[in-house]
Write an enzyme that holds these catalytic residues in place. Structure first.
Site, mmCIF file in Angstrom:
data_model
loop_
_atom_site.group_PDB
_atom_site.id
_atom_site.type_symbol
_atom_site.label_atom_id
_atom_site.label_comp_id
_atom_site.label_asym_id
_atom_site.label_seq_id
_atom_site.Cartn_x
_atom_site.Cartn_y
_atom_site.Cartn_z
ATOM 1 N N ALA A 43 0.836 -1.190 0.000
ATOM 2 C CA ALA A 43 0.000 0.000 0.000
ATOM 3 C C ALA A 43 0.880 1.253 0.000
ATOM 4 C CB ALA A 43 -0.967 -0.029 1.170
ATOM 5 N N SER A 44 0.453 2.280 0.691
ATOM 6 C CA SER A 44 1.132 3.579 0.561
ATOM 7 C C SER A 44 2.542 3.588 1.120
ATOM 8 C CB SER A 44 0.294 4.664 1.241
ATOM 9 O OG SER A 44 -0.953 4.741 0.613
ATOM 10 N N ILE A 45 2.925 2.563 1.901
ATOM 11 C CA ILE A 45 4.305 2.503 2.375
ATOM 12 C C ILE A 45 5.241 2.461 1.162
ATOM 13 C CG2 ILE A 45 5.915 1.292 3.908
ATOM 14 C CD1 ILE A 45 3.354 2.021 5.326
#
Lengths: 367, 608
Positions: B321-323
């Site tokens: 995801a946004s990591i």
């Protein structure tokens, strides 16, 4: 192809000795596999009978062939043995950390056993052509050295140092038999000592050193080889004069003895048949060797003489080393007692060797 | 030919044969003398040894090495357990002995008989285990009546004991009885049936260190199997004690925070890669495995939807995801498709091809540059970045950041994760890469998969200025006497593919996540310590589903991610947190990360 004179001179005495030794082996094996608590060993008795039968077949086939024919085929036989040794390194079956067996169908073959015969024939052929009463010089020894070193290295790589050294020791007796110049001999002995020291430092693997050290001082390994030797000594010693009787051995039944059907079969015999039984066994072996040296003596052909000496040397070393080992006189190396221990390759090889002796013996009157 | 005259003839050979024969006879004479010595002179002694008494070989098992945490506190210990054994051959009459034993202990005779028959019969001289781990209440009567129970042995055996049941279970692992396949494998040359070996976790991986070497003794026993005297003895070589890098307080805190949820927390020392805590939830009690797991317990572990036997830190793979925007940022800056001044306008959506790609924030972020895009996790900015980079350049940077392969931490079965490339998709799925997929990829929402420990390693590398340290758990190894055998030195796996300047920009974005007004990770901020981090929300099913419907069914809720490090000025801890189906990275995972950091840095714990 075998003329009547040859058949008339069949060596019945040698056959009798062979049958007696094989019989002693069966008696001991029966005790080893049936008296214990381990039913998995039982089929080995029937297997050994099959091996003895096939060995006898090989023996007959061998003595039917004129040693002169053998002399002609020797390079081929030798090359075949070396190929088998290479094959073992490539596709052999690994048992207990070393690659010694070739599987052919359901049979397993130990090519290093056959290689001993190959080396004996090859050396006999060479010495028959090159030996002089003056003795062998350094140069004449180069070829035999090659003949021996090749199989030695191949067997060493398996790794099976015991069998490798045995090949060298057989060749040693044959070479001493045909005589080495005194000067060369002195040189070789010195070089040999030097090599042993170097081998100890550079080549021997830890477990091999361990074996030698354990032999020199069994206290070093009281849980492994030291324990086996002590148990074997108890088994032998407890036989006393007349033994405990057939199937009555206690060391044997308690599974204290390792490899009791192969390398340690002598302990089983000694426990059950005592000192008298052992004296009989030792006398049988002595008779066999004196008989075979007599065959060497009577042979009219040099190749036959040297082959007979080589075969005798092989059977002698195996018997001597095996006995010394189970009695705690020598390091524990995996050498079977010829004709007595369980083991297909060993039995077939020993009977083939007897066949060679018979072949030489039967043709002693032929020029 | 040196002369025909010199060639050997029969007589010459005859002489040589005599020598050979002499040699053989001497050799066999020696054998006979030896036989005479053994059988005639010492025969009596040996007969005695072989009949009345017996020399037996007994193994002396080494004591297994202990496991300590980084503070030197004991985590795994050995405690005595008592096994009841019988040597059938020495227990004659067997039935009487067993009946007596049964009346003392309450173990049914039939059960004990069955074991004896199964393990070699009534005449076997090998000991048979009648019952493992009998309590002290059974031990006392057996000990008292010892002399009425021939052949019965009580064997004291060290039993592995985990002092904090369930704590760091995945990391420490457990012992179990060796099975026939493991014996046959040859990896445990000294082990025999009934021995315990490491089956999982560090107990398994560190087996060679912990195990030690077996000793043994030769003993003389009497007809009843009792030792009369010891002949020879080789002491066992005890296993090595190992000290982990794990901080027990932190580990406990992390596990408490995860309790009730499915997920993982990994905390690393960013300056070395040392694992400070590695929690995986739900967990299990290792002591159950050592005592022998009941069928019911094993089934409940196996059927638990939270997969308690899986170490989620190293074995579970999730979409990052946004990591992943950390990786996308580095790639974009290094490849110069954007720079610190580049800005895009986020209207809440981005049209590409015939599709509309949405930002998580429906109303949009407005004009957005790199730092703001990271802090507020703007999807549109990274759609633009993905479009400019392409899948393969992105994959190159992901790999260079240490993703797509195991980190190399000392645990077996670590997952690799997945970094997709165009080639990978052709081979695996038989279809061409669609350029639109790169857009999803850049926000970590495509085929890419990572493990929690990979994420921890990534944020630790960003924290320390770009050095990728291989995570490790084994701090030092000590011999039983206390001498240090080895101390682990940090291993540099590589460096982040980012210049100092570019990495500083990313760090600024991560700082903004926690510390700017609209940052997505504000909840992770701590009084008095500057924290930097990044949130992530991994979609479990596609966005087409209605939000309300997704919420109502737990297994369709999104996974919550948060990675963080602190203090920003000189980071001493880096954390990755994932909570499966925890929905929002900012709401569910960030507080856990914050509390873990607070615990480690010794800050007041805020309750909320």
């Amino acid at each position: 192809m075998i003329d009547r004179r040859v058949v008339e001179h069949f060596d019945w005495g040698l056959l009798l000795i062979t049958l007696i030794l094989s019989g002693l082996g069966l008696v001991a094996l029966y005790s080893a596999v049936y008296a214990g608590n381990d039913p998995s060993l039982r089929p080995l008795f029937a297997k050994q009978l099959v091996w003895l039968g096939s060995g006898m077949g090989v023996m007959v086939a061998t003595f039917c062939i004129d040693p002169k024919e053998f002399e002609r085929w020797t390079p081929g036989i030798y090359a075949g043995c070396m190929l088998l040794l290479v094959a073992v390194l490539l596709v052999g079956r690994v048992v207990g950390g070393s690659r010694r067996w070739l599987a052919v169908g359901s049979l397993t073959l130990q090519p290093s056993e056959l290689a001993k015969i190959g080396v004996i024939l090859m050396l006999a052929r060479y010495y028959a052509r090159n030996a002089t009463t003056r003795g062998l010089g350094f140069r004449e020894l180069l070829t035999p050295a090659g003949i021996v070193l090749l199989p030695f290295m191949l067997v060493y790589l398996q790794p099976d140092l015991g069998t490798g050294l045995l090949i060298v020791m057989i060749a040693g007796i044959m070479t001493l038999f045909v005589k080495i110049e005194r000067r060369t001999l002195t040189l070789l002995v010195c070089a040999g000592l030097g090599c042993s020291v170097a081998a100890w430092i550079f080549f021997l693997k830890a477990y091999q050193k361990q074996r030698v050290l354990t032999f020199l001082n069994p206290d070093r390994d009281p849980l492994g080889n030291g324990y086996h030797i002590i148990q074997s000594k108890i088994a032998i010693g407890s036989g006393m004069l007349t033994g405990k009787g057939f199937l009555k051995g206690t060391q044997n039944t308690l599974s204290f003895l390792p490899e009791r059907h192969t390398d340690f079969i002598l302990s089983v015999l000694a426990e059950e048949w005592g000192f008298l039984g052992m004296v009989f066994l030792v006398l049988m072996y002595c008779t066999l060797f004196i008989w075979s040296l007599n065959i060497a003596h009577k042979s009219k052909n040099t190749f036959g003489t040297i082959t007979a000496v080589g075969v005798t040397a092989m059977l002698f070393w195996e018997a001597f080393i095996n006995m010394g080992m189970v009695m705690g006189l020598m390091p524990v190396v995996g050498v079977p007692l010829p004709l007595v221990s369980y083991g297909g390759s060993s039995v077939v090889k020993s009977l083939m060797a007897i066949g060679l002796l018979m072949g030489v013996s039967m043709r002693r009157f032929k020029k | 030919m040196s002369g025909y005259l010199n060639s050997p003839d029969g007589d010459w050979f005859n002489n040589r044969l005599k020598g050979t024969m002499f040699f053989i006879i001497i050799a066999f004479f020696v054998i006979l003398v030896r036989l005479f010595y053994l059988q005639m002179i010492h025969g009596e002694t040996y007969r005695e040894l072989s009949t009345n008494n017996r020399i037996r070989l007994q193994h002396l098992p080494p004591s297994r090495g202990l496991i300590y945490d980084s503070q030197g506190d004991l985590l795994v210990d050995n405690r005595p357990a008592f096994d009841l054994l019988v040597v059938p051959r020495d227990a004659k009459p067997l039935d009487e002995t067993l009946a007596r034993l049964s009346s003392l202990t309450g173990i049914p005779v039939a059960e004990m008989r069955g074991r004896v028959v199964k393990k070699g019969g009534e005449n076997s001289s090998r000991s048979v285990v009648l019952k493992r781990d009998i309590g002290r209440d059974l031990l006392a009567p057996v000990e008292v009546h010892r002399f009425d129970l021939p052949g019965v042995i009580v064997k004291v055996r060290p039993k592995r004991y985990y002092l904090n049941p369930g704590m760091a279970a995945h990391l420490l692992g457990y012992l179990g009885e060796i099975n026939t396949r493991e014996i046959a494998s040859g990896e445990h040359p000294e082990a025999s049936v009934g021995d315990f070996i490491g089956k999982f976790g560090l107990e398994k991986v560190m087996e060679p260190l912990l195990r030690g070497a077996q000793g043994g003794r030769q003993v003389e026993v009497d007809v009843r199997g009792r030792v009369i005297r010891e002949l020879k003895r080789v002491e066992a070589d005890p296993g090595k004690n190992i000290y982990l890098t794990v901080n027990t307080a932190l580990q406990k805190r992390a596990e408490a925070l995860l309790k009730g949820d499915v997920g993982s927390v990994v905390a690393l020392d960013p300056q070395s890669g040392a694992v400070l805590a590695m929690a995986s939830s739900p967990t299990f009690d290792q002591n159950d495995f050592v005592s022998g797991l009941s069928y019911a317990k094993w089934n409940s572990l196996k059927n638990n939807p939270g997969r308690p036997m899986e170490n989620k830190a190293t074995q579970a793979m999730y979409p990052p995801a946004s990591i992943y925007k950390i990786v996308s940022s580095i790639a974009a800056l290094e490849e110069k498709v954007v720079d610190r001044r580049t800005h895009f306008f986020c209207s809440g959506q981005h049209a590409y091809g015939d599709r509309i790609y949405r930002c998580w924030k429906r109303v949009g972020h407005g004009t957005t540059d790199m730092v703001k895009a990271i802090s507020q996790s703007c999807d549109v900015y990274f759609y633009e970045v993905g479009e400019r980079l392409g899948v393969d350049r992105l994959a190159f940077y992901a790999r260079s950041c240490g993703l797509g392969s195991p980190t190399g931490v000392e645990l077996a079965g670590e997952a690799s994760g997945l970094i997709p490339t165009a080639e990978w998709k052709r081979r695996k799925l038989g279809r061409n890469w669609l350029s639109g997929e790169t857009l999803s990829l850049a926000i970590g929402q495509s085929y890419n998969l990572v493990t929690p420990i990979q994420m921890a390693m990534l944020i630790a590398s960003v924290a320390n200025g770009g050095t990728i340290y291989q995570p490790y758990i084994l701090g030092k190894v000590e011999a039983a006497g206390g001498a240090v055998v080895t101390t682990t030195h940090p291993v540099v796996k590589g460096h982040l593919p980012a210049s100092k300047k570019n990495l500083a920009l990313v760090q600024k974005g991560l700082w903004g996540t926690v510390n700017s007004r609209k940052g997505t990770g504000k909840i992770a901020s701590i009084q008095g310590v500057t924290v930097a981090g990044k949130s992530g929300t991994a979609q479990v099913v596609s966005k087409g589903w209605g939000r309300s419907k997704k919420r109502s069914i737990r297994k369709f809720r999104d996974h919550a991610w948060f990675v963080a490090y602190a203090p920003v000025e000189h980071p001493t801890i880096a954390v990755a947190v994932i909570v499966e189906h925890g929905e929002g990275g900012s709401t569910k995972a960030a507080p856990i990360a914050r509390k873990v950091i607070e615990t480690y840095l010794g800050k007041e714990v805020r309750d909320d």
